[in-house]
Design a protein around this motif. Structure first.
Motif, PDB file in Angstrom:
ATOM      1  N   HIS A  63      33.981  19.890 -18.658  1.00  0.00           N
ATOM      2  CA  HIS A  63      35.035  18.963 -18.236  1.00  0.00           C
ATOM      3  C   HIS A  63      34.481  17.861 -17.344  1.00  0.00           C
ATOM      4  CE1 HIS A  63      38.833  20.467 -19.863  1.00  0.00           C
ATOM      5  NE2 HIS A  63      38.193  21.634 -19.911  1.00  0.00           N
ATOM      6  N   ASP A  64      33.163  17.782 -17.216  1.00  0.00           N
ATOM      7  CA  ASP A  64      32.611  16.697 -16.406  1.00  0.00           C
ATOM      8  C   ASP A  64      32.365  15.472 -17.276  1.00  0.00           C
ATOM      9  OD1 ASP A  64      30.136  17.061 -17.646  1.00  0.00           O
ATOM     10  OD2 ASP A  64      29.247  18.100 -15.939  1.00  0.00           O
ATOM     11  N   LEU A  65      31.785  14.466 -16.670  1.00  0.00           N
ATOM     12  CA  LEU A  65      31.593  13.179 -17.325  1.00  0.00           C
ATOM     13  C   LEU A  65      30.816  13.271 -18.640  1.00  0.00           C
ATOM     14  CD1 LEU A  65      32.367  10.274 -16.751  1.00  0.00           C
ATOM     15  CD2 LEU A  65      30.219  10.005 -15.531  1.00  0.00           C
ATOM     16  N   CYS A  66      29.930  14.245 -18.745  1.00  0.00           N
ATOM     17  CA  CYS A  66      29.109  14.321 -19.958  1.00  0.00           C
ATOM     18  C   CYS A  66      29.880  14.907 -21.140  1.00  0.00           C
ATOM     19  CB  CYS A  66      27.806  15.062 -19.698  1.00  0.00           C
ATOM     20  SG  CYS A  66      27.984  16.809 -19.390  1.00  0.00           S
ATOM     21  N   HIS A  67      31.204  15.125 -20.997  1.00  0.00           N
ATOM     22  CA  HIS A  67      31.966  15.637 -22.134  1.00  0.00           C
ATOM     23  C   HIS A  67      31.948  14.653 -23.308  1.00  0.00           C
ATOM     24  CE1 HIS A  67      35.326  13.168 -20.558  1.00  0.00           C
ATOM     25  NE2 HIS A  67      35.788  13.212 -21.792  1.00  0.00           N
ATOM     26  N   ALA A  68      31.836  13.356 -23.018  1.00  0.00           N
ATOM     27  CA  ALA A  68      31.802  12.365 -24.099  1.00  0.00           C
ATOM     28  C   ALA A  68      30.492  12.481 -24.881  1.00  0.00           C
ATOM     29  CB  ALA A  68      31.975  10.957 -23.536  1.00  0.00           C
ATOM     30  N   GLU A  69      29.395  12.604 -24.150  1.00  0.00           N
ATOM     31  CA  GLU A  69      28.085  12.777 -24.777  1.00  0.00           C
ATOM     32  C   GLU A  69      28.058  14.077 -25.595  1.00  0.00           C
ATOM     33  OE1 GLU A  69      24.367  11.682 -22.499  1.00  0.00           O
ATOM     34  OE2 GLU A  69      24.280  13.868 -22.435  1.00  0.00           O
ATOM     35  N   ALA A  70      28.556  15.168 -25.004  1.00  0.00           N
ATOM     36  CA  ALA A  70      28.613  16.457 -25.701  1.00  0.00           C
ATOM     37  C   ALA A  70      29.511  16.352 -26.930  1.00  0.00           C
ATOM     38  CB  ALA A  70      29.112  17.544 -24.760  1.00  0.00           C
ATOM     39  N   GLY A  71      30.616  15.630 -26.794  1.00  0.00           N
ATOM     40  CA  GLY A  71      31.542  15.461 -27.910  1.00  0.00           C
ATOM     41  C   GLY A  71      30.921  14.735 -29.082  1.00  0.00           C
ATOM     42  N   GLY A  72      30.134  13.710 -28.796  1.00  0.00           N
ATOM     43  CA  GLY A  72      29.435  13.004 -29.870  1.00  0.00           C
ATOM     44  C   GLY A  72      28.491  13.931 -30.619  1.00  0.00           C
ATOM     45  N   GLU A  73      27.791  14.772 -29.873  1.00  0.00           N
ATOM     46  CA  GLU A  73      26.874  15.736 -30.496  1.00  0.00           C
ATOM     47  C   GLU A  73      27.641  16.744 -31.345  1.00  0.00           C
ATOM     48  OE1 GLU A  73      24.532  17.433 -27.323  1.00  0.00           O
ATOM     49  OE2 GLU A  73      23.783  15.459 -26.721  1.00  0.00           O
ATOM     50  N   ILE A  74      28.795  17.199 -30.838  1.00  0.00           N
ATOM     51  CA  ILE A  74      29.614  18.140 -31.605  1.00  0.00           C
ATOM     52  C   ILE A  74      30.079  17.488 -32.901  1.00  0.00           C
ATOM     53  CG2 ILE A  74      31.825  19.373 -31.643  1.00  0.00           C
ATOM     54  CD1 ILE A  74      31.386  19.821 -28.566  1.00  0.00           C
ATOM     55  N   CYS A  75      30.550  16.252 -32.819  1.00  0.00           N
ATOM     56  CA  CYS A  75      31.010  15.545 -34.021  1.00  0.00           C
ATOM     57  C   CYS A  75      29.893  15.468 -35.064  1.00  0.00           C
ATOM     58  CB  CYS A  75      31.499  14.140 -33.666  1.00  0.00           C
ATOM     59  SG  CYS A  75      33.066  14.118 -32.782  1.00  0.00           S
ATOM     60  N   ARG A  76      28.700  15.150 -34.613  1.00  0.00           N
ATOM     61  CA  ARG A  76      27.570  15.073 -35.550  1.00  0.00           C
ATOM     62  C   ARG A  76      27.230  16.445 -36.118  1.00  0.00           C
ATOM     63  NH1 ARG A  76      26.275  11.461 -31.424  1.00  0.00           N
ATOM     64  NH2 ARG A  76      26.519   9.313 -32.137  1.00  0.00           N
ATOM     65  N   SER A  77      27.315  17.485 -35.293  1.00  0.00           N
ATOM     66  CA  SER A  77      27.015  18.842 -35.789  1.00  0.00           C
ATOM     67  C   SER A  77      28.056  19.289 -36.817  1.00  0.00           C
ATOM     68  CB  SER A  77      26.925  19.841 -34.635  1.00  0.00           C
ATOM     69  OG  SER A  77      28.206  20.196 -34.159  1.00  0.00           O
ATOM     70  N   PHE A  78      29.282  18.739 -36.738  1.00  0.00           N
ATOM     71  CA  PHE A  78      30.333  19.035 -37.712  1.00  0.00           C
ATOM     72  C   PHE A  78      30.271  18.081 -38.903  1.00  0.00           C
ATOM     73  CE2 PHE A  78      33.574  20.895 -34.409  1.00  0.00           C
ATOM     74  CZ  PHE A  78      32.766  22.003 -34.230  1.00  0.00           C
ATOM     75  N   ASP A  79      29.235  17.231 -38.947  1.00  0.00           N
ATOM     76  CA  ASP A  79      29.048  16.243 -40.030  1.00  0.00           C
ATOM     77  C   ASP A  79      30.221  15.282 -40.164  1.00  0.00           C
ATOM     78  OD1 ASP A  79      26.462  17.003 -40.866  1.00  0.00           O
ATOM     79  OD2 ASP A  79      27.298  18.654 -42.052  1.00  0.00           O
ATOM     80  N   LEU A  80      30.796  14.895 -39.014  1.00  0.00           N
ATOM     81  CA  LEU A  80      31.872  13.917 -39.031  1.00  0.00           C
ATOM     82  C   LEU A  80      31.290  12.517 -39.105  1.00  0.00           C
ATOM     83  CD1 LEU A  80      34.249  15.506 -36.356  1.00  0.00           C
ATOM     84  CD2 LEU A  80      34.325  15.733 -38.848  1.00  0.00           C
TER      85      LEU A  80
END
Length: 161
Positions: free
Chosen positions: A59-76
């Motif tokens: 829930h800290d500021l790096c959630h956006a960075e982590a979210g981008g990585e998750i999206c890529r790992s889900f092949d979005l």
């Protein structure tokens, strides 16, 4: 992408019901800014629903960075990952990212879709739509240039409402 698929991705990433409710509220507001035919409404809707997918990890500021990585790992789609990475405030420069111990990359919203989601997220606290003045009051601890950037983004986006 269908709403149900987005919710499945959020749950798979570990997001709580509160985060999912917030994402739906951001989606609803973002779509109010997406009536211009130049705007990809599907991208706005999907990006808004998934913008906080990284909150399943942190829930800290790096959630956006982590979210981008998750999206890529889900092949979005890369457009979705970009919305997720660039939704913090009115964006962060590579230098600001570096100072915040994030990957030093440009995370400024560039496309209309990225800007709409960032602006809508700025105006949703939990599931409640707030005013720009309320947002700026909550952002008082931010550097002046970031508060000015939030105001400029709001002025630009209000043209689409």
């Amino acid at each position: 992408m269908r709403e149900e698929d987005c919710i499945d991705h959020l749950r798979r990433a570990g997001c709580s019901d509160g985060v999912i409710a917030h994402c739906r509220a951001v989606r609803d507001l973002a779509l109010a800014y997406a009536s211009d035919p130049l705007i990809n409404r599907d991208l706005v809707e999907t990006g808004a629903l998934l913008h906080d997918i990284g909150r399943g990890v942190t829930h800290d500021l790096c959630h956006a960075e982590a979210g981008g990585e998750i999206c890529r790992s889900f092949d979005l789609d890369e457009g979705i990952a970009a919305i997720v990475e660039r939704h913090i405030g009115a964006g962060l420069t590579a230098d600001e990212c570096s100072l915040l111990n994030l990957v030093p990359r440009d995370c400024m919203p560039r496309t209309l879709e990225e800007k709409i989601v960032a602006h809508a997220d700025n105006l949703v606290k939990g599931t409640r739509v707030i005013t720009l003045e309320e947002r700026l009051h909550h952002a008082i601890a931010l550097p002046r240039r970031q508060r000015k950037r939030i105001r400029r983004l709001a002025q630009e986006m209000e043209l689409f409402r």
